[in-house]
Design a protein around this motif. Structure first.
Motif, short mmCIF file in Angstrom:
data_model
loop_
_atom_site.label_atom_id
_atom_site.label_comp_id
_atom_site.label_asym_id
_atom_site.label_seq_id
_atom_site.Cartn_x
_atom_site.Cartn_y
_atom_site.Cartn_z
N SER A 99 -40.85 8.86 -51.85
CA SER A 99 -41.21 8.98 -50.43
C SER A 99 -40.07 9.49 -49.57
N SER A 100 -39.27 10.40 -50.14
CA SER A 100 -38.15 10.99 -49.41
C SER A 100 -38.34 12.50 -49.31
N HIS A 101 -38.09 13.05 -48.14
CA HIS A 101 -38.09 14.51 -47.99
C HIS A 101 -36.63 14.96 -47.94
N ILE A 102 -36.25 15.82 -48.89
CA ILE A 102 -34.86 16.28 -48.97
C ILE A 102 -34.71 17.62 -48.26
N ILE A 103 -33.73 17.69 -47.37
CA ILE A 103 -33.39 18.94 -46.70
C ILE A 103 -31.94 19.27 -47.03
N PHE A 104 -31.72 20.42 -47.66
CA PHE A 104 -30.36 20.90 -47.90
C PHE A 104 -29.95 21.75 -46.70
N VAL A 105 -28.74 21.52 -46.21
CA VAL A 105 -28.26 22.22 -45.01
C VAL A 105 -27.01 23.02 -45.37
N MET A 106 -27.03 24.31 -45.04
CA MET A 106 -25.93 25.17 -45.47
C MET A 106 -25.13 25.75 -44.30
N ASP A 107 -23.88 26.11 -44.58
CA ASP A 107 -23.03 26.78 -43.60
C ASP A 107 -23.55 28.19 -43.34
N SER A 108 -23.40 28.63 -42.09
CA SER A 108 -23.72 30.01 -41.76
C SER A 108 -22.66 30.59 -40.82
N GLY A 109 -21.47 29.99 -40.86
CA GLY A 109 -20.38 30.39 -39.97
C GLY A 109 -19.57 29.16 -39.60
N ARG A 110 -18.72 29.29 -38.59
CA ARG A 110 -17.87 28.17 -38.17
C ARG A 110 -17.99 27.87 -36.68
N GLY A 111 -19.01 28.40 -36.05
CA GLY A 111 -19.24 28.09 -34.64
C GLY A 111 -18.04 28.41 -33.78
N ASN A 112 -17.69 27.47 -32.88
CA ASN A 112 -16.55 27.70 -31.98
C ASN A 112 -15.24 27.16 -32.54
N VAL A 135 -25.85 28.32 -55.61
CA VAL A 135 -26.45 26.99 -55.51
C VAL A 135 -27.66 27.04 -54.58
N ALA A 136 -27.52 27.73 -53.45
CA ALA A 136 -28.63 27.84 -52.50
C ALA A 136 -29.83 28.55 -53.13
N ARG A 137 -29.56 29.64 -53.86
CA ARG A 137 -30.67 30.37 -54.49
C ARG A 137 -31.38 29.50 -55.53
N TYR A 138 -30.61 28.76 -56.31
CA TYR A 138 -31.22 27.88 -57.32
C TYR A 138 -32.11 26.84 -56.64
N LEU A 139 -31.59 26.20 -55.60
CA LEU A 139 -32.35 25.16 -54.90
C LEU A 139 -33.61 25.75 -54.26
N TYR A 140 -33.48 26.96 -53.71
CA TYR A 140 -34.64 27.60 -53.09
C TYR A 140 -35.73 27.86 -54.15
N LYS A 141 -35.31 28.36 -55.30
CA LYS A 141 -36.28 28.66 -56.36
C LYS A 141 -36.93 27.40 -56.92
N GLN A 142 -36.23 26.27 -56.78
CA GLN A 142 -36.81 24.99 -57.21
C GLN A 142 -37.75 24.40 -56.17
N GLY A 143 -37.86 25.08 -55.02
CA GLY A 143 -38.81 24.65 -54.01
C GLY A 143 -38.25 23.71 -52.96
N TYR A 144 -36.92 23.58 -52.91
CA TYR A 144 -36.32 22.68 -51.92
C TYR A 144 -36.29 23.31 -50.54
N ASP A 145 -36.29 22.45 -49.54
CA ASP A 145 -36.24 22.84 -48.13
C ASP A 145 -34.77 23.09 -47.76
N ILE A 146 -34.44 24.30 -47.32
CA ILE A 146 -33.06 24.64 -46.97
C ILE A 146 -33.01 25.10 -45.52
N LYS A 147 -32.13 24.49 -44.74
CA LYS A 147 -32.00 24.79 -43.31
C LYS A 147 -30.59 25.29 -42.99
N TYR A 148 -30.48 25.95 -41.85
CA TYR A 148 -29.18 26.40 -41.35
C TYR A 148 -29.31 26.66 -39.86
N SER A 149 -28.17 26.69 -39.19
CA SER A 149 -28.10 27.14 -37.80
C SER A 149 -27.23 28.38 -37.78
N LYS A 150 -27.77 29.46 -37.30
CA LYS A 150 -27.10 30.77 -37.38
C LYS A 150 -25.70 30.72 -36.76
#
Length: 305
Positions: A99-112, A135-150
């Motif tokens: 009963s857990s929803h896993i979200i992987f969150v990745m870097d997309s830069g370094r902000g300010n 790692v991100a591509r593997y997780l995506y192909k396994q159907g995991y939810d991957i998020k980022y902030s541009k």
């Protein structure tokens, strides 16, 4: 990532009761995966620092190669990293339970952070092979939810998600990055990805930093810096003991800066401006737009290699 029994479903929270800004993901001006979906389907949401996880898997691969434990190439390879990742995922799934929803969150830069903090993370060696994209591509192909902030680090994206979720569902953050400890709240648990996945504790907080409250990590790092991110102190040769006493007594930042400016014979206005500037980069931002990885090919344009 199992769903709850239908008999155990929580009542979905109506979007009208949350407000437009409380919807989790905004992608190309369309909303999806609302709180209603998550809260009615799962008991908890797991936010995992993908970049942190990728580098841990790579470090294990380096150790195996150096110790000649791995019967394979002399340099860590994508295959090695992915095999180690599979073992890590098993540990994560066993720890988080059903009963857990896993979200992987990745870097997309370094902000300010790079513009505010001089030579931010400048001490880190640029490797020929960066494992994050693989790692991100593997997780995506396994159907995991991957998020980022541009353009932003994973930490700030995690802070944004945690803030929006915590009043509605239990949140578990998984990373070895103790910057994330500033997010610890009643309904937010923080676990290390390494080893036995230890929980964030005030005992470790006090032992490492000499502070008693999770939120004071920001104040500590603004004043004393963080060698792991190549951040120096706000002034050289600060005496920690009296400053830590003031932090633990709950003294306001402005009064602490007045104390330091007097002690070091530095203009208060200059030091206070610097304090606020550093804080703007060290305190995690929790008001970002969050996007979902929509294809494996898009990952190379998202991740900062």
């Amino acid at each position: 990532m199992q769903k709850k029994n239908s008999n155990n479903h929580k009542k979905g929270i109506k979007l009208s009761n949350i407000g437009k800004n409380e919807i989790i993901y905004k992608i190309d001006n369309t909303y999806e995966n609302s709180f209603e979906d998550l809260v009615s389907t799962y008991r908890k949401v797991i936010l995992i620092d993908l970049s942190n996880l990728a580098h841990i898997c790579y470090s294990v691969a380096v150790w195996l190669v150096n110790k000649k434990v791995w019967n394979g190439p002399e340099e860590p390879s994508k295959g090695m990293v992915i095999n180690i990742l599979k073992g890590k995922l098993n540990g994560i799934l066993n720890t988080t339970g059903p009963s857990s929803h896993i979200i992987f969150v990745m870097d997309s830069g370094r902000g300010n952070k790079e513009t505010v903090l001089n030579n931010y993370k400048g001490q880190r060696i640029q490797r020929e092979y960066n494992p994050i994209a693989d790692v991100a591509r593997y997780l995506y192909k396994q159907g995991y939810d991957i998020k980022y902030s541009k353009g932003e680090e994973a930490d700030d994206c995690i802070a944004t998600l945690a803030k929006r979720l915590r009043n509605h569902i239990k949140v578990i953050i998984m990373s070895t990055d103790q910057d994330l400890w500033q997010l610890k709240r009643k309904n937010i648990e923080i676990l290390s990805i390494k080893g036995n996945m230890e929980k964030a504790s005030k005992e470790v907080l006090n032992k490492k930093y000499g502070i008693n409250r999770y939120k004071d990590i920001v104040k500590y790092k603004v004043l004393f810096g963080d060698s792991s991110d190549n951040i120096g102190p706000i002034l050289p040769y600060l005496t920690k003991k009296p400053i830590l006493e003031k932090i633990n007594e709950g003294i306001k930042s402005k009064k602490i800066i007045k104390f330091i400016s007097k002690d070091k014979n530095v203009k208060f206005d200059t030091l206070w401006k610097e304090y606020k500037n550093r804080k703007s980069a060290i305190k995690l931002r929790d008001n970002l737009n969050v996007s979902t990885v929509k294809s494996s090919k898009s990952i190379k344009n998202i991740v900062r290699i």
